[in-house]
Design a protein around this motif. Structure first.
Motif, PDB file in Angstrom:
ATOM      1  N   SER A 294       0.519  -0.881  -0.058  1.00  0.00           N
ATOM      2  CA  SER A 294       0.030   0.200   0.256  1.00  0.00           C
ATOM      3  C   SER A 294       0.881   1.501  -0.126  1.00  0.00           C
ATOM      4  N   LEU A 295       0.422   2.087  -0.242  1.00  0.00           N
ATOM      5  CA  LEU A 295       0.980   3.276  -0.653  1.00  0.00           C
ATOM      6  C   LEU A 295       0.039   4.787   0.157  1.00  0.00           C
ATOM      7  N   LEU A 296       0.198   5.498   0.803  1.00  0.00           N
ATOM      8  CA  LEU A 296      -0.390   6.177   1.223  1.00  0.00           C
ATOM      9  C   LEU A 296      -0.123   7.799   0.691  1.00  0.00           C
TER      10      LEU A 296
ATOM     11  N   GLN B 173       7.661  11.424 -21.429  1.00  0.00           N
ATOM     12  CA  GLN B 173       8.374  12.651 -20.893  1.00  0.00           C
ATOM     13  C   GLN B 173       9.344  12.378 -19.353  1.00  0.00           C
ATOM     14  N   LYS B 174       9.983  13.284 -19.340  1.00  0.00           N
ATOM     15  CA  LYS B 174      10.708  13.087 -18.201  1.00  0.00           C
ATOM     16  C   LYS B 174      10.310  13.455 -16.900  1.00  0.00           C
ATOM     17  N   LEU B 175      10.865  12.147 -15.601  1.00  0.00           N
ATOM     18  CA  LEU B 175       9.887  12.403 -14.626  1.00  0.00           C
ATOM     19  C   LEU B 175      10.141  13.990 -13.881  1.00  0.00           C
ATOM     20  N   PRO B 176       9.936  14.819 -12.949  1.00  0.00           N
ATOM     21  CA  PRO B 176      10.453  15.515 -11.827  1.00  0.00           C
ATOM     22  C   PRO B 176      11.893  15.138 -11.060  1.00  0.00           C
ATOM     23  N   PRO B 177      12.615  16.146 -10.297  1.00  0.00           N
ATOM     24  CA  PRO B 177      13.372  15.502  -9.607  1.00  0.00           C
ATOM     25  C   PRO B 177      13.285  14.532  -8.792  1.00  0.00           C
ATOM     26  N   LEU B 178      13.373  13.745  -8.206  1.00  0.00           N
ATOM     27  CA  LEU B 178      13.100  13.444  -6.627  1.00  0.00           C
ATOM     28  C   LEU B 178      13.055  14.135  -5.123  1.00  0.00           C
ATOM     29  N   PRO B 179      11.956  14.205  -4.881  1.00  0.00           N
ATOM     30  CA  PRO B 179      12.108  14.924  -3.877  1.00  0.00           C
ATOM     31  C   PRO B 179      13.221  14.339  -3.139  1.00  0.00           C
ATOM     32  N   ARG B 180      13.552  15.161  -1.841  1.00  0.00           N
ATOM     33  CA  ARG B 180      14.283  14.736  -0.831  1.00  0.00           C
ATOM     34  C   ARG B 180      14.611  13.560   0.324  1.00  0.00           C
ATOM     35  N   GLY B 181      14.400  12.519   0.785  1.00  0.00           N
ATOM     36  CA  GLY B 181      13.847  11.471   1.346  1.00  0.00           C
ATOM     37  C   GLY B 181      13.274  10.489   0.632  1.00  0.00           C
ATOM     38  N   VAL B 182      12.860  10.364  -0.661  1.00  0.00           N
ATOM     39  CA  VAL B 182      11.777   9.705  -1.364  1.00  0.00           C
ATOM     40  C   VAL B 182      12.943   8.864  -2.120  1.00  0.00           C
ATOM     41  N   THR B 183      12.212   7.753  -2.332  1.00  0.00           N
ATOM     42  CA  THR B 183      12.991   6.942  -3.506  1.00  0.00           C
ATOM     43  C   THR B 183      12.650   6.102  -4.154  1.00  0.00           C
ATOM     44  N   GLU B 184      13.010   6.218  -5.706  1.00  0.00           N
ATOM     45  CA  GLU B 184      12.166   5.714  -6.549  1.00  0.00           C
ATOM     46  C   GLU B 184      11.836   4.152  -7.062  1.00  0.00           C
TER      47      GLU B 184
ATOM     48  N   LEU C 201      12.152  -3.474  -2.078  1.00  0.00           N
ATOM     49  CA  LEU C 201      10.568  -3.412  -1.209  1.00  0.00           C
ATOM     50  C   LEU C 201      10.726  -3.958   0.140  1.00  0.00           C
ATOM     51  N   ALA C 202      11.695  -5.004   0.773  1.00  0.00           N
ATOM     52  CA  ALA C 202      10.446  -4.488   2.227  1.00  0.00           C
ATOM     53  C   ALA C 202      11.823  -3.778   2.831  1.00  0.00           C
ATOM     54  N   GLY C 203      12.726  -3.202   2.412  1.00  0.00           N
ATOM     55  CA  GLY C 203      13.661  -2.520   3.227  1.00  0.00           C
ATOM     56  C   GLY C 203      12.832  -0.884   3.171  1.00  0.00           C
ATOM     57  N   LEU C 204      11.781  -0.880   1.849  1.00  0.00           N
ATOM     58  CA  LEU C 204      11.432   0.265   2.079  1.00  0.00           C
ATOM     59  C   LEU C 204      10.037   0.986   2.750  1.00  0.00           C
ATOM     60  N   ASP C 205       9.570  -0.904   4.193  1.00  0.00           N
ATOM     61  CA  ASP C 205       8.356  -0.626   4.177  1.00  0.00           C
ATOM     62  C   ASP C 205       8.787   0.373   5.132  1.00  0.00           C
ATOM     63  N   GLY C 206       7.425   1.289   4.967  1.00  0.00           N
ATOM     64  CA  GLY C 206       7.679   2.451   5.675  1.00  0.00           C
ATOM     65  C   GLY C 206       7.974   4.210   5.618  1.00  0.00           C
TER      66      GLY C 206
ATOM     67  N   VAL D 211       2.113   9.798 -11.559  1.00  0.00           N
ATOM     68  CA  VAL D 211       3.386   9.468 -10.940  1.00  0.00           C
ATOM     69  C   VAL D 211       3.159   9.823  -9.374  1.00  0.00           C
ATOM     70  N   LEU D 212       2.979   8.555  -8.586  1.00  0.00           N
ATOM     71  CA  LEU D 212       2.713   9.002  -6.786  1.00  0.00           C
ATOM     72  C   LEU D 212       3.862   8.752  -6.203  1.00  0.00           C
ATOM     73  N   THR D 213       3.583   9.898  -5.133  1.00  0.00           N
ATOM     74  CA  THR D 213       4.613   9.884  -4.557  1.00  0.00           C
ATOM     75  C   THR D 213       3.819   9.494  -2.709  1.00  0.00           C
ATOM     76  N   GLY D 214       4.048   8.578  -1.820  1.00  0.00           N
ATOM     77  CA  GLY D 214       3.814   8.404  -0.269  1.00  0.00           C
ATOM     78  C   GLY D 214       4.496   7.343   0.547  1.00  0.00           C
ATOM     79  N   THR D 215       4.311   7.309   1.445  1.00  0.00           N
ATOM     80  CA  THR D 215       4.549   6.866   2.419  1.00  0.00           C
ATOM     81  C   THR D 215       4.744   4.648   2.368  1.00  0.00           C
ATOM     82  N   LEU D 216       5.291   4.102   2.350  1.00  0.00           N
ATOM     83  CA  LEU D 216       5.401   3.217   1.354  1.00  0.00           C
ATOM     84  C   LEU D 216       4.992   1.889   2.923  1.00  0.00           C
TER      85      LEU D 216
END
Length: 140
Positions: A7-9, A22-33, A55-60, A123-128
């Motif tokens: 899940s992604l909040l 189309q090129k993606l915007p720069p990755l925000p600080r503290g966010v992993t692709e 994937l397991a390491g990105l939980d939370g 493109v979604l950004t959120g907490t995994l």
């Protein structure tokens, strides 16, 4: 073996792209692709699907993922499904035709209503969150 929900909040960012090239915007600080192809170890072994260490390491943690909103006839309030490619889910089908690499997205600003379907690459950004979670539609 139990498949774990991914899940992604989606707290603040849902950006529609007009073309896959189309090129993606720069990755925000503290966010992993994160890519859908990074969900499970390949090739699939005799014990079935295994989560990748990434994937397991990105939980939370905060991630950015590119994909498509699954078109559903009857979605759950404040939630939608997100896939690597465009899909339409027919509620009358006996079984889901959904890929194993699927994200359940929670949208806090739509908790009292369905999330309107958006076509095209997003493109979604959120907490995994990785792990089992009972969904309102009966999925686990």
């Amino acid at each position: 073996m139990q498949i774990k929900n991914i899940s992604l909040l989606a707290i603040m960012c849902a950006l529609s792209l007009q073309a896959a090239s189309q090129k993606l915007p720069p990755l925000p600080r503290g966010v992993t692709e994160l890519k859908f192809s990074e969900f499970f170890v390949t090739p699939v072994g005799p014990r079935g699907l295994v989560l990748t260490e990434k994937l397991a390491g990105l939980d939370g943690k905060r991630v950015r993922i590119t994909g498509y909103m699954v078109e559903q006839e009857h979605g759950s309030p404040g939630k939608f499904l997100f896939s690597a490619f465009p899909l339409h889910l027919h509620e009358h089908d006996a079984a889901d035709d959904l890929p194993a690499a699927l994200v359940h997205v929670d949208v806090p600003t739509c908790q009292d209503r369905g999330v309107p379907h958006a076509r095209g690459l997003m493109v979604l950004t959120g907490t995994l969150r990785v792990g089992p979670q009972d969904e309102a539609d009966g999925r686990v």
